[in-house]
Design a protein around this motif. Structure first.
Motif, PDB file in Angstrom:
ATOM      1  N   ARG A 154      -3.742  -0.400  19.618  1.00 54.42           N
ATOM      2  CA  ARG A 154      -2.430  -1.144  19.693  1.00 54.42           C
ATOM      3  C   ARG A 154      -2.125  -1.698  18.539  1.00 54.42           C
ATOM      4  O   ARG A 154      -1.952  -2.742  17.725  1.00 54.42           O
ATOM      5  CB  ARG A 154      -2.310  -2.085  20.859  1.00 54.42           C
ATOM      6  CG  ARG A 154      -0.748  -2.814  21.256  1.00 54.42           C
ATOM      7  CD  ARG A 154      -0.398  -3.745  22.022  1.00 54.42           C
ATOM      8  NE  ARG A 154       0.845  -3.782  22.394  1.00 54.42           N
ATOM      9  CZ  ARG A 154       0.678  -5.124  23.233  1.00 54.42           C
ATOM     10  NH1 ARG A 154      -0.391  -5.654  24.122  1.00 54.42           N
ATOM     11  NH2 ARG A 154       2.007  -5.414  23.000  1.00 54.42           N
ATOM     12  N   LEU A 201       0.593  -4.346  15.733  1.00 54.14           N
ATOM     13  CA  LEU A 201       0.497  -5.303  15.609  1.00 54.14           C
ATOM     14  C   LEU A 201       1.660  -5.594  15.354  1.00 54.14           C
ATOM     15  O   LEU A 201       2.296  -6.361  15.197  1.00 54.14           O
ATOM     16  CB  LEU A 201      -0.999  -6.311  15.323  1.00 54.14           C
ATOM     17  CG  LEU A 201      -2.008  -5.920  17.106  1.00 54.14           C
ATOM     18  CD1 LEU A 201      -2.942  -7.472  16.472  1.00 54.14           C
ATOM     19  CD2 LEU A 201      -1.544  -6.566  18.104  1.00 54.14           C
ATOM     20  N   ARG A 255      11.688  -7.265  15.107  1.00 56.57           N
ATOM     21  CA  ARG A 255      10.868  -7.543  16.264  1.00 56.57           C
ATOM     22  C   ARG A 255      11.102  -5.909  16.592  1.00 56.57           C
ATOM     23  O   ARG A 255      11.666  -5.780  16.706  1.00 56.57           O
ATOM     24  CB  ARG A 255      11.191  -8.727  16.908  1.00 56.57           C
ATOM     25  CG  ARG A 255       9.842  -8.289  17.909  1.00 56.57           C
ATOM     26  CD  ARG A 255      10.808  -9.838  18.782  1.00 56.57           C
ATOM     27  NE  ARG A 255      11.031 -10.608  18.462  1.00 56.57           N
ATOM     28  CZ  ARG A 255       9.877 -12.203  18.586  1.00 56.57           C
ATOM     29  NH1 ARG A 255       8.990 -11.767  18.752  1.00 56.57           N
ATOM     30  NH2 ARG A 255      10.418 -12.582  17.408  1.00 56.57           N
ATOM     31  N   SER A 295       7.775  -3.319  21.801  1.00 55.49           N
ATOM     32  CA  SER A 295       6.667  -3.662  22.116  1.00 55.49           C
ATOM     33  C   SER A 295       6.520  -4.581  21.883  1.00 55.49           C
ATOM     34  O   SER A 295       5.986  -5.284  21.928  1.00 55.49           O
ATOM     35  CB  SER A 295       5.966  -2.630  21.550  1.00 55.49           C
ATOM     36  OG  SER A 295       6.034  -3.140  20.121  1.00 55.49           O
ATOM     37  N   GLY A 296       6.963  -5.879  21.379  1.00 51.04           N
ATOM     38  CA  GLY A 296       6.640  -7.194  20.308  1.00 51.04           C
ATOM     39  C   GLY A 296       5.844  -7.236  19.086  1.00 51.04           C
ATOM     40  O   GLY A 296       6.162  -8.201  18.751  1.00 51.04           O
ATOM     41  N   ALA A 297       5.714  -6.404  18.144  1.00 54.20           N
ATOM     42  CA  ALA A 297       5.320  -5.970  17.834  1.00 54.20           C
ATOM     43  C   ALA A 297       6.299  -6.361  16.483  1.00 54.20           C
ATOM     44  O   ALA A 297       7.588  -5.893  16.354  1.00 54.20           O
ATOM     45  CB  ALA A 297       4.264  -4.084  16.818  1.00 54.20           C
ATOM     46  N   LEU A 298       5.236  -6.468  15.368  1.00 54.81           N
ATOM     47  CA  LEU A 298       6.219  -7.016  13.842  1.00 54.81           C
ATOM     48  C   LEU A 298       6.363  -6.047  12.965  1.00 54.81           C
ATOM     49  O   LEU A 298       5.529  -5.670  12.439  1.00 54.81           O
ATOM     50  CB  LEU A 298       5.661  -8.626  13.817  1.00 54.81           C
ATOM     51  CG  LEU A 298       5.718  -9.261  14.966  1.00 54.81           C
ATOM     52  CD1 LEU A 298       5.258 -10.674  14.368  1.00 54.81           C
ATOM     53  CD2 LEU A 298       6.712  -9.848  15.025  1.00 54.81           C
ATOM     54  N   MET A 344       8.613 -15.305  12.454  1.00 49.41           N
ATOM     55  CA  MET A 344       9.101 -14.570  13.859  1.00 49.41           C
ATOM     56  C   MET A 344       7.380 -14.650  14.322  1.00 49.41           C
ATOM     57  O   MET A 344       6.154 -13.985  13.681  1.00 49.41           O
ATOM     58  CB  MET A 344       9.535 -13.222  13.011  1.00 49.41           C
ATOM     59  CG  MET A 344      10.209 -12.529  14.660  1.00 49.41           C
ATOM     60  SD  MET A 344      10.599 -11.269  13.359  1.00 49.41           S
ATOM     61  CE  MET A 344      12.521 -11.165  13.769  1.00 49.41           C
ATOM     62  N   SER A 359       4.267 -13.586  17.786  1.00 48.33           N
ATOM     63  CA  SER A 359       4.043 -12.319  18.940  1.00 48.33           C
ATOM     64  C   SER A 359       3.079 -13.072  19.752  1.00 48.33           C
ATOM     65  O   SER A 359       2.012 -13.600  18.337  1.00 48.33           O
ATOM     66  CB  SER A 359       4.504 -11.038  19.095  1.00 48.33           C
ATOM     67  OG  SER A 359       6.198 -10.509  19.043  1.00 48.33           O
ATOM     68  N   CYS A 360       2.859 -12.499  20.870  1.00 43.34           N
ATOM     69  CA  CYS A 360       1.715 -12.569  21.330  1.00 43.34           C
ATOM     70  C   CYS A 360       1.204 -11.347  21.963  1.00 43.34           C
ATOM     71  O   CYS A 360       1.750 -10.793  22.841  1.00 43.34           O
ATOM     72  CB  CYS A 360       1.972 -13.318  22.903  1.00 43.34           C
ATOM     73  SG  CYS A 360      -0.195 -13.773  23.391  1.00 43.34           S
ATOM     74  N   LEU A 361       0.323 -10.998  21.322  1.00 36.26           N
ATOM     75  CA  LEU A 361       0.000  -9.573  21.133  1.00 36.26           C
ATOM     76  C   LEU A 361      -1.792  -8.765  21.681  1.00 36.26           C
ATOM     77  O   LEU A 361      -1.922  -7.885  22.405  1.00 36.26           O
ATOM     78  CB  LEU A 361       0.262  -8.289  20.052  1.00 36.26           C
ATOM     79  CG  LEU A 361       1.910  -8.536  20.273  1.00 36.26           C
ATOM     80  CD1 LEU A 361       2.692  -7.866  19.064  1.00 36.26           C
ATOM     81  CD2 LEU A 361       2.625  -7.103  20.968  1.00 36.26           C
ATOM     82  N   ILE A 362      -2.351  -9.559  21.198  1.00 35.50           N
ATOM     83  CA  ILE A 362      -3.711  -9.849  21.202  1.00 35.50           C
ATOM     84  C   ILE A 362      -4.271 -10.542  22.974  1.00 35.50           C
ATOM     85  O   ILE A 362      -5.157  -9.420  23.022  1.00 35.50           O
ATOM     86  CB  ILE A 362      -4.228 -10.274  20.182  1.00 35.50           C
ATOM     87  CG1 ILE A 362      -4.207  -9.505  18.635  1.00 35.50           C
ATOM     88  CG2 ILE A 362      -5.715 -10.668  20.133  1.00 35.50           C
ATOM     89  CD1 ILE A 362      -4.448 -10.609  17.666  1.00 35.50           C
ATOM     90  N   VAL A 378       0.042 -13.241  17.066  1.00 32.24           N
ATOM     91  CA  VAL A 378       0.828 -13.075  15.587  1.00 32.24           C
ATOM     92  C   VAL A 378       1.747 -12.635  14.852  1.00 32.24           C
ATOM     93  O   VAL A 378       2.792 -13.528  15.907  1.00 32.24           O
ATOM     94  CB  VAL A 378       0.128 -10.890  15.624  1.00 32.24           C
ATOM     95  CG1 VAL A 378       1.435 -10.945  16.552  1.00 32.24           C
ATOM     96  CG2 VAL A 378       0.402 -10.426  14.673  1.00 32.24           C
ATOM     97  N   THR A 424       5.231 -13.577  11.839  1.00 35.19           N
ATOM     98  CA  THR A 424       5.477 -13.990  10.133  1.00 35.19           C
ATOM     99  C   THR A 424       6.114 -14.642   9.708  1.00 35.19           C
ATOM    100  O   THR A 424       6.697 -15.575  10.172  1.00 35.19           O
ATOM    101  CB  THR A 424       6.314 -12.154   9.836  1.00 35.19           C
ATOM    102  OG1 THR A 424       5.105 -10.577  10.221  1.00 35.19           O
ATOM    103  CG2 THR A 424       6.512 -12.242   8.111  1.00 35.19           C
ATOM    104  N   THR A 481      -2.672 -13.446  11.665  1.00 36.18           N
ATOM    105  CA  THR A 481      -3.367 -13.010  12.967  1.00 36.18           C
ATOM    106  C   THR A 481      -4.517 -13.706  13.619  1.00 36.18           C
ATOM    107  O   THR A 481      -5.398 -13.686  12.570  1.00 36.18           O
ATOM    108  CB  THR A 481      -3.304 -11.154  13.331  1.00 36.18           C
ATOM    109  OG1 THR A 481      -3.292 -10.800  14.778  1.00 36.18           O
ATOM    110  CG2 THR A 481      -3.795 -10.754  12.126  1.00 36.18           C
TER     111      THR A 481
END
Lengths: 341, 341, 341, 341
Positions: C145, C147, C219, C222-225, D196, D198-201, D213, D215, D231
């Motif tokens: 996935r 990130l 952003r 999906s939330g990915a940066l 910026m 996110s919470c993806l992990i 994760v 930036t 991250t």
């Protein structure tokens, strides 16, 4: 916990200092004294490492307080010190060369066997992280059957003329390490040697009967080929690389550097030069080599637990002899099977 | 603006297709026809490049409508086609080998001289971006006086037995390119050759009297040393690298790849493999080689403007002969000064 | 075999020349003419590629002899030419930007839909070998996935003041490619943009209301940066790199270079600089982009077979607008879901 | 020769062990004892480094036999120990964080100033060979005026939930090092922060109010830009890289590895992964950091000779606060000029 090994250091010059440092960081060892023919030099090194200068090494070897000796004196004294230590039951680590010719090397091996002491020789490159990684990968079958191997071995700058005279020549001074690496990494024995050499860097080498750039081809018992490319000087420092080709892949090492920073500017993308010379390049290897020796002394059979033996030194020396002969006689030299092992 | 050169292509097989593509992209050239003993193959290639199949090459050569010929037929027909073209005043580009032995190569050179036509030979690697960069840097003195040079030349997979039989063996088939690169980059002539070879990949090579892994050491007139490391197969594709060591520095080329993306995952940091084989690896070189030939035809003296001459082919062939002889006889071979130049 | 597509080229300037070359090498295409407001420039390009200069593009579009048009004229004329081609049923390849603002881009998309012609936009970096490799590996799940993603996008030298004025500013001129790459590689849409920029290279940029160095954070849905690092000048040329981090690994591209030769000397180990600017760096991409367009024209539904659509141009443009607004207003900008798709 | 500094170590856990090793190898230092709330752990570490466990640190600090203290206890005890040491005139090395919030950090700085003791904080990455090389090159003007800087900072695997709760969150736990590196390398102060995240992990991070994760964009007083990409986990280990772009060039560091061996096989050309985590990656830095502290103690003004001060810790902490606030509030945060310096 076993008591620490009591180690006497012989020689306080450049290589003695390397071994002093390695000893000071080795777990399970204590440096009980330093001897050097130059007493001031011994005193200075002793002070630096919090130990004592030793005026009479014979006395120290005979005292019963010495478990092992590290010999880093001049090459022509190695055999004598090996013999003296062995006769007192003191285990031996001897810097390379173990002795100056095949007969003396065999004598050194014999005396250690006779008195049952361990004998490790300072072919330190086997402990280099790159060499260990390559040897491990070859043995693990990562590249399949070995087909050929290359060692690039280049010194940064010519030594003084006096050193050349004493050094035994390009092959015995420099290439002995490269030949030992080939044996170690391939786990195979050299059966034929073919050398091509020139004197292009400085006529001084030719005047001393030496080459300053050479290619040495090796044939191993398995049929695998080796090539050592060596020179006495480069314009970019100390170049120490290995490549092994196998049937299923290849391994190649790059030089180690003091950092991993690239500078990009109008001239290009510039990575750092290799570490300057063997003291820096093989600092990790010198440390691991000494730890390996100290660890072997703690084994049930120290002589059997040694990683780099007198026979390794003998076999490497015989390849040096063949390489020099091939260069002088301009023909391939076939090596007889060793009876030393 | 001069009219475009009218070029006849002989041979519509693998290498003919390479040259057809190069011709189609070369400025100042027009492909006027394609001949092949397999008429269907010629017709297909002609259709692809919008030209005509030629049934009778002699007629086309004699027509006055052909300025130059590109010979990409089977090796044993090269000499015949060179002679036929020369006698009609048609300039010649001939794929390597120019002919199968020294006498025939000399005959090919002679007939082109006699009729005053230009003769370029397909030693294409001189036009590779890496080789050109290295050659240029050596000549510009960037690394000082050359001391030694290495060519790593490894094919990805063994050819079929039938190919081995026809190929002339490892040295004439593969190493001719490597020897030519050494001459080109160093601007120097080989005076001694010493080969070590083995058969480790497939016994088929030994059965055909060939080696499948070999190291060839070269001594140049200046004293510089060369080493060619070659093999018929690897586990990782086509490996084509060059290193030159000079007194003030060194040059080293890495393999070309289809992209420059690194994948990092739990197994390591993985870069792409080299381009798969010579068609992809030397695509740029094949294009530049043809452009070089076309450009030479526009010079006042085409024969003098050629970048890779018949004599280059001859000298490379003589090194191949010496390498093969050294391998068979297990001794160094001294090359006599060439009288072909 | 289908007949070759007949393609009219509009614009014979720098980008027109790039497309002319790509057309000349594309399989299945024939360039039937070149138009430019500068007739001499059109004539010169026509001569070079063996086609004819076209004085009146309307006539050519209306003739029924034109299957497709490649628009490489000045940006403010794009919408007009797109409309004219569409109304004559001629498929369109339009260099970026498709038009100068969202309304005009939507108009361009609409007119092509209305007349059922294909519309491809020149966001050429999707066809770069590095970008394709990375996009393929991401889609194949090689790194798990996604990130975060980074694009390093740096021009070699500041453009002239006049260019800056016409360019639409740093974000619309340069970053549009980077934003498109992010969308393409992640297969995801941008929902928030946050920019930090400075003027440090030349006060001219500030005088023209522009930044010359900027970081744009993205952003994705999906939330990915994402982060785009860009600048108008470097001391080492054109820097174009991509990195994608996924849960299981990462992909990173290095710059392409003209060769792969390393020079080692007393100053370091120096690799070549990146290819100088976009013409060289994306030469392969320009060729593949045109082939992709020609191939799409041969599909049953050309408009549906296009690789980079008008909607892609629209979405990239909206990110540019948000990036510029975020920079001016020093706050994050939330993007509304696109209704263009 | 001055007498060796007598150093008391507080804390025998993971970081305490790191400092014990560094102390044992530092020239001019002697470790006089180890204290830990877990007496067995203190005893074990004392035995390993040939020193004594200390039950009552207050007594040891007050004894007059302690020149300096190294604090490696739990973060919430740092301020207390700093104050106790300072009041006894004992110099302080304190692992990061110096304290848990701005007020406490200021209190720690103040008490050391009041009692005239030196205070060094464990922002160890300044002593990393890559960071030092980059900082030195920037200061030497090798890349001209700095335009932007990037730190890639990725942990190998998520910590346990309990650690996350105590850690202060992603920005205070991990990014503090990255922010300090930016200040150190650019020699510049941060004036604006924009995050910026996110919470993806792992949803665990979101449950604990943290990102996994992120930036973080930084603006420096000079106008230069910074970006920290961070991250909590990767699929390939610990990734620690720096890039600085200047007007005339750029500097970029690669990860350090245990060796430099490339494996080529059918899957690609594979280099080793980065060193696994901070203990290995920054081993050299930990050693040099301690030597730097010991050396400063020998200066005429130890407090003035310290390389990484309490104010450095304060300024880094304030950037962490701003980064966390920017992330929570989704807006840029402007930093007020520090009055701590």
């Amino acid at each position: 916990m076993k008591a620490a090994r009591r180690v006497l250091l012989l020689g306080a010059g450049r290589i003695g200092q390397v071994h002093a440092r390695a000893l000071s960081q080795a777990a399970g060892a204590v440096m009980i004294g330093v001897h050097d023919t130059d007493a001031a030099r011994a005193a200075e090194l002793a002070r630096q490492y919090n130990t004592v200068p030793i005026a009479d090494p014979e006395e120290a070897l005979a005292s019963g307080a010495t478990d092992a000796v590290v010999i880093g004196t001049s090459s022509d004294s190695h055999l004598d010190f090996v013999g003296r230590a062995a006769r007192h039951g003191v285990h031996v680590f001897c810097e390379k060369p173990l002795a100056l010719n095949v007969a003396d090397i065999e004598a050194a091996i014999a005396v250690c066997r006779q008195y049952g002491v361990a004998l490790q020789v300072g072919l330190n490159r086997r402990f280099d992280p790159n060499a260990l990684e390559i040897a491990g990968a070859v043995r693990a079958g990562r590249i399949g059957r070995p087909l050929s191997m290359r060692v690039t071995s280049r010194d940064p700058a010519p030594p003084p003329r006096e050193f050349i005279r004493r050094s035994g020549g390009l092959f015995h001074d420099m290439s002995i390490h490269d030949f030992d690496l080939c044996r170690f990494i391939l786990g195979d024995e050299v059966v034929e040697v073919m050398t091509m050499g020139s004197c292009l860097i400085d006529p001084m080498f030719a005047e001393e009967g030496d080459a300053d750039v050479a290619t040495i081809c090796l044939r191993f018992a398995s049929g695998a080929l080796g090539v050592v490319e060596t020179t006495r000087a480069t314009g970019y420092g100390y170049d120490q690389r290995i490549e092994v080709l196998g049937r299923d892949g290849a391994l190649e090492s790059e030089n180690l550097t003091a950092h991993r920073v690239i500078l990009r500017d109008r001239r290009g993308q510039s990575a750092p030069l290799p570490l300057p010379f063997f003291l820096e390049r093989y600092e990790i290897a010198f440390g691991r080599q000494m730890q390996s020796f100290i660890d072997a002394l703690g084994a049930d059979d120290p002589a059997g637990a040694i990683a780099v033996s007198g026979v390794d030194a003998l076999l490497a020396h015989r390849i040096c002899d063949a390489a020099a002969q091939s260069w002088r006689e301009r023909r391939p030299i076939v090596l007889q099977p060793a009876d030393g092992g």
